[in-house]
Design an enzyme around this catalytic site. Sequence first.
Site, PDB file in Angstrom:
ATOM      1  N   GLY A   1       0.819  -1.207   0.000  1.00  0.00           N
ATOM      2  CA  GLY A   1       0.000   0.000   0.000  1.00  0.00           C
ATOM      3  C   GLY A   1       0.852   1.257   0.000  1.00  0.00           C
ATOM      4  O   GLY A   1       1.892   1.313   0.650  1.00  0.00           O
TER       5      GLY A   1
ATOM      6  N   ARG B   1       1.498  -5.264  -5.709  1.00  0.00           N
ATOM      7  CA  ARG B   1       1.743  -6.506  -4.979  1.00  0.00           C
ATOM      8  C   ARG B   1       2.115  -7.574  -6.003  1.00  0.00           C
ATOM      9  O   ARG B   1       1.664  -7.526  -7.139  1.00  0.00           O
ATOM     10  CB  ARG B   1       0.510  -6.896  -4.160  1.00  0.00           C
ATOM     11  CG  ARG B   1       0.264  -5.919  -3.012  1.00  0.00           C
ATOM     12  CD  ARG B   1      -0.977  -6.254  -2.206  1.00  0.00           C
ATOM     13  NE  ARG B   1      -1.063  -5.442  -0.989  1.00  0.00           N
ATOM     14  CZ  ARG B   1      -1.574  -4.215  -0.941  1.00  0.00           C
ATOM     15  NH1 ARG B   1      -2.055  -3.648  -2.027  1.00  0.00           N
ATOM     16  NH2 ARG B   1      -1.618  -3.552   0.199  1.00  0.00           N
TER      17      ARG B   1
ATOM     18  N   ASP C   1       5.130  -5.272   6.426  1.00  0.00           N
ATOM     19  CA  ASP C   1       5.656  -6.593   6.779  1.00  0.00           C
ATOM     20  C   ASP C   1       5.872  -7.493   5.569  1.00  0.00           C
ATOM     21  O   ASP C   1       6.883  -8.189   5.472  1.00  0.00           O
ATOM     22  CB  ASP C   1       4.707  -7.293   7.766  1.00  0.00           C
ATOM     23  CG  ASP C   1       4.840  -6.745   9.178  1.00  0.00           C
ATOM     24  OD1 ASP C   1       5.857  -6.085   9.456  1.00  0.00           O
ATOM     25  OD2 ASP C   1       3.930  -6.967   9.988  1.00  0.00           O
TER      26      ASP C   1
ATOM     27  N   THR D   1       3.809   2.453   5.950  1.00  0.00           N
ATOM     28  CA  THR D   1       2.419   2.010   6.069  1.00  0.00           C
ATOM     29  C   THR D   1       1.638   2.998   6.928  1.00  0.00           C
ATOM     30  O   THR D   1       2.138   3.436   7.973  1.00  0.00           O
ATOM     31  CB  THR D   1       2.302   0.605   6.691  1.00  0.00           C
ATOM     32  OG1 THR D   1       0.935   0.331   7.036  1.00  0.00           O
ATOM     33  CG2 THR D   1       3.156   0.457   7.938  1.00  0.00           C
TER      34      THR D   1
ATOM     35  N   ASP E   1      -0.838   2.301   8.671  1.00  0.00           N
ATOM     36  CA  ASP E   1      -1.488   1.598   9.784  1.00  0.00           C
ATOM     37  C   ASP E   1      -0.718   1.630  11.101  1.00  0.00           C
ATOM     38  O   ASP E   1      -1.247   1.227  12.129  1.00  0.00           O
ATOM     39  CB  ASP E   1      -1.747   0.137   9.403  1.00  0.00           C
ATOM     40  CG  ASP E   1      -2.828  -0.006   8.352  1.00  0.00           C
ATOM     41  OD1 ASP E   1      -3.673   0.906   8.239  1.00  0.00           O
ATOM     42  OD2 ASP E   1      -2.832  -1.021   7.636  1.00  0.00           O
TER      43      ASP E   1
ATOM     44  N   ASP F   1       1.514  -0.332  12.142  1.00  0.00           N
ATOM     45  CA  ASP F   1       1.454  -1.685  12.695  1.00  0.00           C
ATOM     46  C   ASP F   1       2.760  -2.466  12.577  1.00  0.00           C
ATOM     47  O   ASP F   1       2.761  -3.693  12.694  1.00  0.00           O
ATOM     48  CB  ASP F   1       0.324  -2.469  12.033  1.00  0.00           C
ATOM     49  CG  ASP F   1       0.499  -2.596  10.525  1.00  0.00           C
ATOM     50  OD1 ASP F   1       1.353  -1.902   9.949  1.00  0.00           O
ATOM     51  OD2 ASP F   1      -0.244  -3.391   9.919  1.00  0.00           O
TER      52      ASP F   1
ATOM     53  N   ARG G   1      -7.154  -2.522   8.823  1.00  0.00           N
ATOM     54  CA  ARG G   1      -7.755  -3.852   8.731  1.00  0.00           C
ATOM     55  C   ARG G   1      -7.439  -4.702   9.953  1.00  0.00           C
ATOM     56  O   ARG G   1      -8.296  -5.361  10.516  1.00  0.00           O
ATOM     57  CB  ARG G   1      -7.275  -4.553   7.451  1.00  0.00           C
ATOM     58  CG  ARG G   1      -7.971  -5.890   7.185  1.00  0.00           C
ATOM     59  CD  ARG G   1      -7.593  -6.474   5.843  1.00  0.00           C
ATOM     60  NE  ARG G   1      -8.081  -5.647   4.746  1.00  0.00           N
ATOM     61  CZ  ARG G   1      -7.306  -4.953   3.918  1.00  0.00           C
ATOM     62  NH1 ARG G   1      -5.992  -4.988   4.065  1.00  0.00           N
ATOM     63  NH2 ARG G   1      -7.813  -4.240   2.945  1.00  0.00           N
TER      64      ARG G   1
END
Length: 324
Positions: free
Chosen positions: A15, A76, A107, A129, A131, A133, A175
Site C-alpha cells: 500500500g 503486490r 511486513d 504504512t 497503519d 502496525d 484492517r
Amino acid sequence: MAKEINTIGILTSGGDAPGMNAAIRAVVRTALAAGKKVKGIRRGYSGLLEEDIIDMDAKSVADIISRGGTVLYTARCAEFRTEEGQRKGAEICKKHGIDGVVVIGGDGSFQGAKKLANLGINTIALPGTIDLDIACTDYTIGFDTAVNTAMEAIDKVRDTSTSHERCSIIEVMGRNAGYIALWCGIANGAEDILITERYDHNENRIINNIIEKRKVGKKHHIIINAEGIGDSYAMAKRIEAATGMETRATIIGHIQRGGSPTCKDRVYASAMGAKAVDLLSAGATNRVVGYRNGEFVDYDIDEALNMTKDIDQYLFDISKKLSR
C-alpha cells in the site's frame, strides 16, 4: 570485509503512504552525495521481475517531497513470494549492477527484502504504512498524514451529525490495526471507538450507551469504527432500529492514503531514507530502519518480523474516560 555498494536500487511495495516520496528523495540524494549510483525500480517487486528499472539523479527527485503516493508506483506481486521469483529478482539486480536495495513498505515487503538479502543483495527496509502496525518502530511513514486526514474528515462529519442530531458511524482504515481509529477517537471526541484489538462485538453496549447519553441531553453520537470490524452500513441500520436515533455510516476510504504529507512524515521519512543509505554504505544488510525512544535505529529483519505490537492500553483506557 564489508561488501562495497556502488549502485543502490529503491522500490516501494504494498500500500502507498504519504512520505514515501520524501524517503525516495532522501535515498537518491544521500547516495549520490556518497558517490553511488541509484536506480529506481518501478511497481515494487513486480517491476523488478519485469526489469522496469530506471536511472535516477538529483533532478529526478526534485519537487516530489510534498507529493503524496509514490513516484515509483507500487504493486503486490504473487510471483515474488515463490523461490523461483526471488532468485529471478536477485539475478536481475545483479544484471543491472544493483548490489544494494532499499525497500519501502510493510511486513510483506520486509519478507521480500529478507529473501533478496539471503540471495546476496544487501537490503535495507523502511517501514512505509499508514497503519502504524510495524512492531519494531514507534513511527511508520504515512501514519501521521493519514490520521490527520481522517481527523479532519471526521470533524466535518461531526458538524452535520450535530446539526441533524444523528448518530454517525465513521469507518477509518486499519484492517488489523486500530491505531487510526483510536487516535481519531480521542482527537475527535468520539463517544465509542471500535478497534479489532479490543472490540467484544457487544453491540448492545453501544446501543445502551447511546440511549443513556440521550437521557442526559446528548443530541448526537459519534462512533469511530476500524476497517477490520467493518459492517458499518448494516450496523447503522441496526442501531437506528434499536435506539430510534437517525444513524448514518460514512466510510472515509482511500483519501486517508493520499494527500501532501505532513511535516513529520516528510522529515522522518527523509531521515529514514538517509539512514538506509548510511547502513548500506557501511556494508549492512537484512536490516529494518525504525524509530524508537526518540532515535532512528535499525534491527535485523528476522528480529523485526518476530516482534509483536499491541494498542497502547493507557490511550485506550483514557479514551473511554474522555468519551463520558
